[in-house]
Design a protein around this motif. Structure first.
Motif, PDB file in Angstrom:
ATOM      1  N   ASN A 192      -2.042  -5.852 -18.602  1.00  0.00           N
ATOM      2  CA  ASN A 192      -2.820  -5.554 -17.374  1.00  0.00           C
ATOM      3  C   ASN A 192      -2.447  -6.871 -16.506  1.00  0.00           C
ATOM      4  O   ASN A 192      -2.395  -7.862 -16.638  1.00  0.00           O
ATOM      5  CB  ASN A 192      -4.216  -5.441 -17.418  1.00  0.00           C
ATOM      6  CG  ASN A 192      -5.002  -5.528 -16.856  1.00  0.00           C
ATOM      7  OD1 ASN A 192      -4.802  -5.377 -15.886  1.00  0.00           O
ATOM      8  ND2 ASN A 192      -6.526  -5.350 -17.059  1.00  0.00           N
ATOM      9  N   THR A 245       1.321  11.258  -5.496  1.00  0.00           N
ATOM     10  CA  THR A 245       0.882  10.768  -6.669  1.00  0.00           C
ATOM     11  C   THR A 245      -0.485  11.015  -6.712  1.00  0.00           C
ATOM     12  O   THR A 245      -0.912  11.177  -5.834  1.00  0.00           O
ATOM     13  CB  THR A 245       1.449   8.997  -6.896  1.00  0.00           C
ATOM     14  OG1 THR A 245       0.537   8.496  -6.179  1.00  0.00           O
ATOM     15  CG2 THR A 245       2.767   8.888  -6.497  1.00  0.00           C
ATOM     16  N   VAL A 291       2.443   8.892  -0.095  1.00  0.00           N
ATOM     17  CA  VAL A 291       3.180   9.631  -1.237  1.00  0.00           C
ATOM     18  C   VAL A 291       2.581  10.071  -2.158  1.00  0.00           C
ATOM     19  O   VAL A 291       1.064  10.488  -2.455  1.00  0.00           O
ATOM     20  CB  VAL A 291       3.452   8.502  -2.182  1.00  0.00           C
ATOM     21  CG1 VAL A 291       5.094   9.147  -2.772  1.00  0.00           C
ATOM     22  CG2 VAL A 291       4.173   7.019  -0.865  1.00  0.00           C
ATOM     23  N   TYR A 303      -8.286  -1.839   0.808  1.00  0.00           N
ATOM     24  CA  TYR A 303      -6.828  -1.894  -0.178  1.00  0.00           C
ATOM     25  C   TYR A 303      -6.305  -2.233   1.075  1.00  0.00           C
ATOM     26  O   TYR A 303      -5.422  -2.488   1.050  1.00  0.00           O
ATOM     27  CB  TYR A 303      -7.051   0.115  -0.159  1.00  0.00           C
ATOM     28  CG  TYR A 303      -5.465   0.740  -0.502  1.00  0.00           C
ATOM     29  CD1 TYR A 303      -5.578   0.504  -1.541  1.00  0.00           C
ATOM     30  CD2 TYR A 303      -5.241   1.305   0.808  1.00  0.00           C
ATOM     31  CE1 TYR A 303      -4.298   1.285  -2.147  1.00  0.00           C
ATOM     32  CE2 TYR A 303      -3.602   1.679   0.275  1.00  0.00           C
ATOM     33  CZ  TYR A 303      -3.509   1.278  -0.977  1.00  0.00           C
ATOM     34  OH  TYR A 303      -2.029   1.666  -1.594  1.00  0.00           O
ATOM     35  N   ASP A 341       2.532  -1.459 -18.226  1.00  0.00           N
ATOM     36  CA  ASP A 341       1.528  -1.240 -17.347  1.00  0.00           C
ATOM     37  C   ASP A 341       0.468  -0.226 -18.549  1.00  0.00           C
ATOM     38  O   ASP A 341       0.594  -1.345 -19.179  1.00  0.00           O
ATOM     39  CB  ASP A 341       1.681   0.345 -17.718  1.00  0.00           C
ATOM     40  CG  ASP A 341       1.330   1.407 -16.207  1.00  0.00           C
ATOM     41  OD1 ASP A 341       1.694   1.862 -15.303  1.00  0.00           O
ATOM     42  OD2 ASP A 341      -0.654   1.868 -16.409  1.00  0.00           O
TER      43      ASP A 341
HETATM   44  N1  LIG Z   1       0.499   7.014  -3.213  1.00  0.00           N
HETATM   45  C1  LIG Z   1       0.013   6.526  -2.253  1.00  0.00           C
HETATM   46  O1  LIG Z   1       0.160   7.237  -1.241  1.00  0.00           O
HETATM   47  C2  LIG Z   1       0.929   5.139  -1.986  1.00  0.00           C
HETATM   48  C3  LIG Z   1       1.110   4.400  -0.690  1.00  0.00           C
HETATM   49  C4  LIG Z   1       1.383   3.376  -0.781  1.00  0.00           C
HETATM   50  C5  LIG Z   1       1.133   2.751  -1.579  1.00  0.00           C
HETATM   51  N2  LIG Z   1       0.851   2.902  -2.747  1.00  0.00           N
HETATM   52  C6  LIG Z   1       1.325   2.139  -3.653  1.00  0.00           C
HETATM   53  O2  LIG Z   1       2.262   2.286  -4.409  1.00  0.00           O
HETATM   54  C7  LIG Z   1       1.816   1.582  -6.024  1.00  0.00           C
HETATM   55  C8  LIG Z   1       1.919   2.611  -6.745  1.00  0.00           C
HETATM   56  O3  LIG Z   1       1.087   3.496  -6.724  1.00  0.00           O
HETATM   57  P1  LIG Z   1       0.964   5.345  -6.772  1.00  0.00           P
HETATM   58  O4  LIG Z   1       1.094   5.724  -5.797  1.00  0.00           O
HETATM   59  O5  LIG Z   1       2.593   5.597  -7.720  1.00  0.00           O
HETATM   60  O6  LIG Z   1      -0.304   5.547  -7.718  1.00  0.00           O
HETATM   61  P2  LIG Z   1      -0.475   5.428  -9.938  1.00  0.00           P
HETATM   62  O7  LIG Z   1      -1.906   5.460  -9.651  1.00  0.00           O
HETATM   63  O8  LIG Z   1       0.137   6.823  -9.386  1.00  0.00           O
HETATM   64  O9  LIG Z   1       0.773   4.871 -10.637  1.00  0.00           O
HETATM   65  C9  LIG Z   1       0.131   3.418 -10.700  1.00  0.00           C
HETATM   66  C10 LIG Z   1      -0.181   3.271 -11.648  1.00  0.00           C
HETATM   67  O10 LIG Z   1       0.321   1.835 -11.669  1.00  0.00           O
HETATM   68  C11 LIG Z   1      -0.451   1.434 -12.942  1.00  0.00           C
HETATM   69  N3  LIG Z   1      -1.948   0.619 -13.110  1.00  0.00           N
HETATM   70  C12 LIG Z   1      -3.501   0.423 -12.686  1.00  0.00           C
HETATM   71  N4  LIG Z   1      -3.628  -0.836 -12.515  1.00  0.00           N
HETATM   72  C13 LIG Z   1      -2.955  -2.392 -13.628  1.00  0.00           C
HETATM   73  C14 LIG Z   1      -2.883  -3.103 -13.894  1.00  0.00           C
HETATM   74  N5  LIG Z   1      -4.321  -3.532 -13.419  1.00  0.00           N
HETATM   75  N6  LIG Z   1      -1.534  -3.474 -14.546  1.00  0.00           N
HETATM   76  C15 LIG Z   1      -1.086  -2.599 -14.856  1.00  0.00           C
HETATM   77  N7  LIG Z   1      -0.452  -1.383 -14.723  1.00  0.00           N
HETATM   78  C16 LIG Z   1      -1.481  -0.705 -13.455  1.00  0.00           C
HETATM   79  C17 LIG Z   1      -1.821   2.918 -13.273  1.00  0.00           C
HETATM   80  O11 LIG Z   1      -1.715   2.803 -15.088  1.00  0.00           O
HETATM   81  C18 LIG Z   1      -0.392   3.465 -13.031  1.00  0.00           C
HETATM   82  O12 LIG Z   1       0.697   4.305 -13.855  1.00  0.00           O
HETATM   83  C19 LIG Z   1       0.207   0.997  -5.634  1.00  0.00           C
HETATM   84  O13 LIG Z   1       0.727  -0.673  -5.108  1.00  0.00           O
HETATM   85  C20 LIG Z   1       0.105   1.454  -4.133  1.00  0.00           C
HETATM   86  O14 LIG Z   1      -0.593   0.783  -3.611  1.00  0.00           O
HETATM   87  C21 LIG Z   1       0.882   4.328  -2.467  1.00  0.00           C
END
Ligand SMILES: NC(=O)c1ccc[n+]([C@@H]2O[C@H](COP(=O)([O-])OP(=O)(O)OC[C@H]3O[C@@H](n4cnc5c(N)ncnc54)[C@H](O)[C@@H]3O)[C@@H](O)[C@H]2O)c1
Length: 265
Positions: free
Chosen positions: A72, A196, A194, A159, A44
């Motif tokens: 990253n 988050t 989700v 997105y 992360d």
């Molecule tokens: N939350 C939702 O509603 C939802 C729904 C469907 C899919 N998703 C997907 O789930 C995945 C996780 O999202 P989340 O909801 O847990 O979000 P979140 O923001 O809670 O967590 C995302 C994590 O990714 C890290 N991150 C961001 N950019 C980065 C990079 N360049 N390199 C490494 N790490 C990086 C952040 O620091 C964070 O720890 C994402 O791909 C998101 O698109 C989320």
């Protein structure tokens, strides 16, 4: 959280890498894999949160079961270094969860770079270590796509495009791997909203589409919010079930379902 205790199913001895693992869905995936006996490397850009998770799980599972590395996913160099460090420390990679993602319609080029190119970079570097044809021991890649990978999220065109890209890349990569004999399965999850940080204060992330935030919030109210544990359990299913390759699992509050796509033949 789901814990599969059958010796046949346990991930004992398996090495997993999870991107975006410091918080949210990635953290839940990491914790679920640990609960099922895998060793997990958390990648992360959020050092403080990532290190705190490792400190916490180390108390529970002991030393040498989890490692945090700053990485990253926009940087191929950093991915290569992190995966090499994983192999040097634990002896290989069996599971990759490409989960890191952002939602930011203003910074849309960055969104493509993290959400789609990050998945491609991660998969290609992992294949160098996992491909059975080049000395790897095979394994499984699970990509975090989204419901926006199956249909439009109106307030988020870019997105949506990235997540459709993740679904397409996963399916083509799975077919390429199967035909080539890489021994690496590739699957994707498509969760609905989700609970988050990603969806917190969503209006500020919609750029020129911020006027559509009411519609987006209404969608969330209508569908309900998944928990990160519910999503992580689906990832575990795709990791464990060796019949799954090129599969796309849609996750809704009401339940989950594998997607049937039109045949290309
Ligand atoms: N939350 C939702 O509603 C939802 C729904 C469907 C899919 N998703 C997907 O789930 C995945 C996780 O999202 P989340 O909801 O847990 O979000 P979140 O923001 O809670 O967590 C995302 C994590 O990714 C890290 N991150 C961001 N950019 C980065 C990079 N360049 N390199 C490494 N790490 C990086 C952040 O620091 C964070 O720890 C994402 O791909 C998101 O698109 C989320």
């Amino acid at each position: 959280m789901l814990r599969l205790t059958s010796p046949k199913m346990a991930l004992d001895g398996k090495i997993a890498v999870v991107t975006g693992a410091a918080v949210g869905i990635g953290e839940a995936i990491a914790r679920t894999l640990l609960q099922n006996s895998a060793t997990v490397v958390l990648l992360d850009v959020n050092d403080a949160a990532g290190k705190a998770v490792v400190e916490d799980v180390t108390k529970q599972y002991g030393e040498d079961k989890a490692l945090f590395l700053r990485c990253n996913v926009e940087s191929e160099e950093q991915i290569k270094a992190a995966f090499q460090k994983t192999v040097d420390t634990f002896g290989g990679i069996d599971i990759l969860c490409n989960n890191a993602g952002i939602l930011n319609e203003s910074e849309w080029e960055k969104t493509v770079s993290v959400n789609l190119l990050g998945v491609v970079r991660g998969t290609y570097v992992a294949l160098q270590h996992m491909n059975k044809l080049t000395g790897g021991r095979g394994g499984v890649v699970v990509n975090t796509a989204s419901m926006a990978g199956l249909g439009p999220l109106v307030s988020c065109p870019v997105y949506t495009a990235t997540k459709h890209g993740v679904v397409g890349f996963t399916r083509a990569m799975a077919a390429a791997s199967a035909v080539s004999g890489y021994g690496v399965r590739c699957n994707a999850i498509c969760p609905h909203f989700v609970q988050t940080d990603l969806i917190t204060n969503i209006k500020s992330k919609l750029g020129q589409f911020s006027h559509l935030d009411d519609a987006t919030n209404q969608m969330m109210e209508n569908t309900g919010l998944l928990t990160v544990s519910e999503v992580a359990e689906s990832v575990l299913e795709l990791v464990m079930d060796e019949t799954k390759n090129g599969d796309v699992l849609m996750i809704l509050k009401q339940g989950k379902q594998y997607i049937t796509f039109p045949s290309m033949q």
